[in-house]
Structure formats: C-alpha cells, structure tokens
Design a protein around this motif. Structure first.
Motif, PDB file in Angstrom:
ATOM      1  N   CYS A  71     -51.139 -66.604  33.784  1.00  0.00           N
ATOM      2  CA  CYS A  71     -51.477 -68.010  33.618  1.00  0.00           C
ATOM      3  C   CYS A  71     -50.630 -68.795  34.616  1.00  0.00           C
ATOM      4  CB  CYS A  71     -51.202 -68.476  32.190  1.00  0.00           C
ATOM      5  SG  CYS A  71     -51.513 -70.244  31.955  1.00  0.00           S
ATOM      6  N   HIS A  72     -51.298 -69.562  35.468  1.00  0.00           N
ATOM      7  CA  HIS A  72     -50.598 -70.317  36.515  1.00  0.00           C
ATOM      8  C   HIS A  72     -50.950 -71.799  36.421  1.00  0.00           C
ATOM      9  CE1 HIS A  72     -49.588 -66.523  38.524  1.00  0.00           C
ATOM     10  NE2 HIS A  72     -50.818 -66.147  38.223  1.00  0.00           N
ATOM     11  N   SER A  77     -63.824 -75.594  31.684  1.00  0.00           N
ATOM     12  CA  SER A  77     -63.389 -74.371  32.353  1.00  0.00           C
ATOM     13  C   SER A  77     -64.475 -73.921  33.312  1.00  0.00           C
ATOM     14  CB  SER A  77     -63.071 -73.269  31.335  1.00  0.00           C
ATOM     15  OG  SER A  77     -64.232 -72.858  30.662  1.00  0.00           O
ATOM     16  N   ASN A  78     -64.065 -73.117  34.275  1.00  0.00           N
ATOM     17  CA  ASN A  78     -64.977 -72.551  35.264  1.00  0.00           C
ATOM     18  C   ASN A  78     -64.568 -71.095  35.438  1.00  0.00           C
ATOM     19  OD1 ASN A  78     -66.462 -71.805  37.501  1.00  0.00           O
ATOM     20  ND2 ASN A  78     -66.029 -73.672  38.646  1.00  0.00           N
ATOM     21  N   THR A  79     -65.487 -70.174  35.168  1.00  0.00           N
ATOM     22  CA  THR A  79     -65.178 -68.753  35.153  1.00  0.00           C
ATOM     23  C   THR A  79     -65.823 -68.027  36.318  1.00  0.00           C
ATOM     24  OG1 THR A  79     -65.054 -68.819  32.746  1.00  0.00           O
ATOM     25  CG2 THR A  79     -65.312 -66.650  33.757  1.00  0.00           C
ATOM     26  N   TYR A 125     -58.092 -77.973  39.572  1.00  0.00           N
ATOM     27  CA  TYR A 125     -57.904 -77.484  38.210  1.00  0.00           C
ATOM     28  C   TYR A 125     -56.432 -77.515  37.832  1.00  0.00           C
ATOM     29  CZ  TYR A 125     -62.701 -75.927  38.673  1.00  0.00           C
ATOM     30  OH  TYR A 125     -64.055 -75.902  38.866  1.00  0.00           O
ATOM     31  N   ASP A 126     -56.175 -77.589  36.531  1.00  0.00           N
ATOM     32  CA  ASP A 126     -54.804 -77.629  36.025  1.00  0.00           C
ATOM     33  C   ASP A 126     -54.188 -76.231  35.891  1.00  0.00           C
ATOM     34  OD1 ASP A 126     -54.796 -80.470  35.702  1.00  0.00           O
ATOM     35  OD2 ASP A 126     -55.961 -80.220  33.854  1.00  0.00           O
ATOM     36  N   ILE A 178     -61.424 -64.595  36.415  1.00  0.00           N
ATOM     37  CA  ILE A 178     -60.529 -65.690  36.783  1.00  0.00           C
ATOM     38  C   ILE A 178     -61.132 -66.949  36.162  1.00  0.00           C
ATOM     39  CG2 ILE A 178     -59.474 -67.000  38.663  1.00  0.00           C
ATOM     40  CD1 ILE A 178     -58.692 -63.986  38.608  1.00  0.00           C
ATOM     41  N   ILE A 179     -60.338 -67.631  35.356  1.00  0.00           N
ATOM     42  CA  ILE A 179     -60.830 -68.814  34.660  1.00  0.00           C
ATOM     43  C   ILE A 179     -59.964 -70.006  35.053  1.00  0.00           C
ATOM     44  CG2 ILE A 179     -61.331 -69.877  32.421  1.00  0.00           C
ATOM     45  CD1 ILE A 179     -61.427 -66.980  31.271  1.00  0.00           C
ATOM     46  N   PHE A 180     -60.619 -71.025  35.587  1.00  0.00           N
ATOM     47  CA  PHE A 180     -59.943 -72.266  35.934  1.00  0.00           C
ATOM     48  C   PHE A 180     -60.136 -73.239  34.775  1.00  0.00           C
ATOM     49  CE2 PHE A 180     -61.000 -70.210  39.916  1.00  0.00           C
ATOM     50  CZ  PHE A 180     -59.788 -70.261  40.575  1.00  0.00           C
TER      51      PHE A 180
END
Length: 146
Positions: free
Chosen positions: A93-94, A131-133, A100-101, A66-68
């Motif tokens: 993709c949300h 990004s934050n994974t 986060y966007d 999951i990547i923000f």
C-alpha cells in the motif's frame, strides 16, 4: 556503510540464507569480521528483516491486481490506513502524489476473490470515494530488495 558492507548486503539479497563463511569468501574478510558487520547492519536497521520469496502461482494466488484509490476527505485518511493494512490480500500500500491517493498491490486467487475484495472490503472502508483496478498480465521484473 562502506563497499564491503555493500558487498555483504548484495550477497544477502541474493541469498538470505548465506552463511558468514560463504560471505567471507566473497568479500575477503574473516568470518568474525563478516558476522560483526552483519550484526551492525541489523542494529542500524539497514537490514530490517530476512524473508523468503515464494512462488505465488504455486501457492494458489494467480491474480495480481493494482488498485488505485481516492479518499473523499483528509479526515478519512487515518481510518483508511488502519483498515487497509488489516487485509491479507493487500501486499503493498503506497500513499501517492498525483491523480490517486493510494496504490494497492493485491494478490488473490481469481476474479471472484477480486470482486469480493472490491465490493465487500475496499468499498466498505469509510472514506473510499472511488477506485480504479488494473490486472497484471505478467511481471517482467520484480526486485524485492534493491
């Protein structure tokens, strides 16, 4: 949509290959009536598509991440959207409200492929600020169609 339509949808969600004959026995309607209801559900776009759930691990995809993502400026949003949907690794993709966007669900083989995706694909998209994974260890519940 009524209760019978809901029962038809439930049967199709459990098994997308169910025949009108199978469903007719479950909902106590004739086969032509069930077929007509399914046709109407398709025409009204309540049923968007029929799909198959594959075993990801048996297909070689052992890592789910999951990547923000944050985008630097609103002017970059359209470019990000057009770019991100091109990557086969991205299965969801949300657009998000909050810190986060965007939230991406990425399915890949291993950490080497994750590193390549982050370094050579995601961060190359103009406008990606950070990004934050997180790596998924196991999935307790996943429903494809509610």
């Amino acid at each position: 949509m009524d209760i019978i339509d809901g029962q038809i949808l439930d049967a199709l969600k459990r098994n997308g290959r169910s025949t009108a004959s199978d469903i007719s026995r479950k909902v106590n309607l004739s086969i032509p009536a069930v077929s007509e209801r399914i046709r109407k559900l398709e025409e009204s776009k309540i049923i968007e598509q029929y799909t198959v759930k594959v075993n990801r691990e048996k297909m070689g995809y052992k890592l789910l991440a999951i990547i923000f993502v944050n985008i630097d400026h609103s002017a970059s949003i359209q470019h990000f959207r057009e770019a991100i949907i091109q990557f086969s690794e991205v299965i969801e993709c949300h657009h998000m409200a909050g810190k986060y966007d965007y939230m991406l669900k990425v399915l890949i083989e291993d950490t080497t492929e994750l590193e390549d995706f982050l370094s050579n694909k995601l961060k190359d998209i103009k406008g990606v600020q950070k990004s934050n994974t997180s790596i998924v260890l196991s999935t307790l519940k996943e429903i494809l169609n509610r």
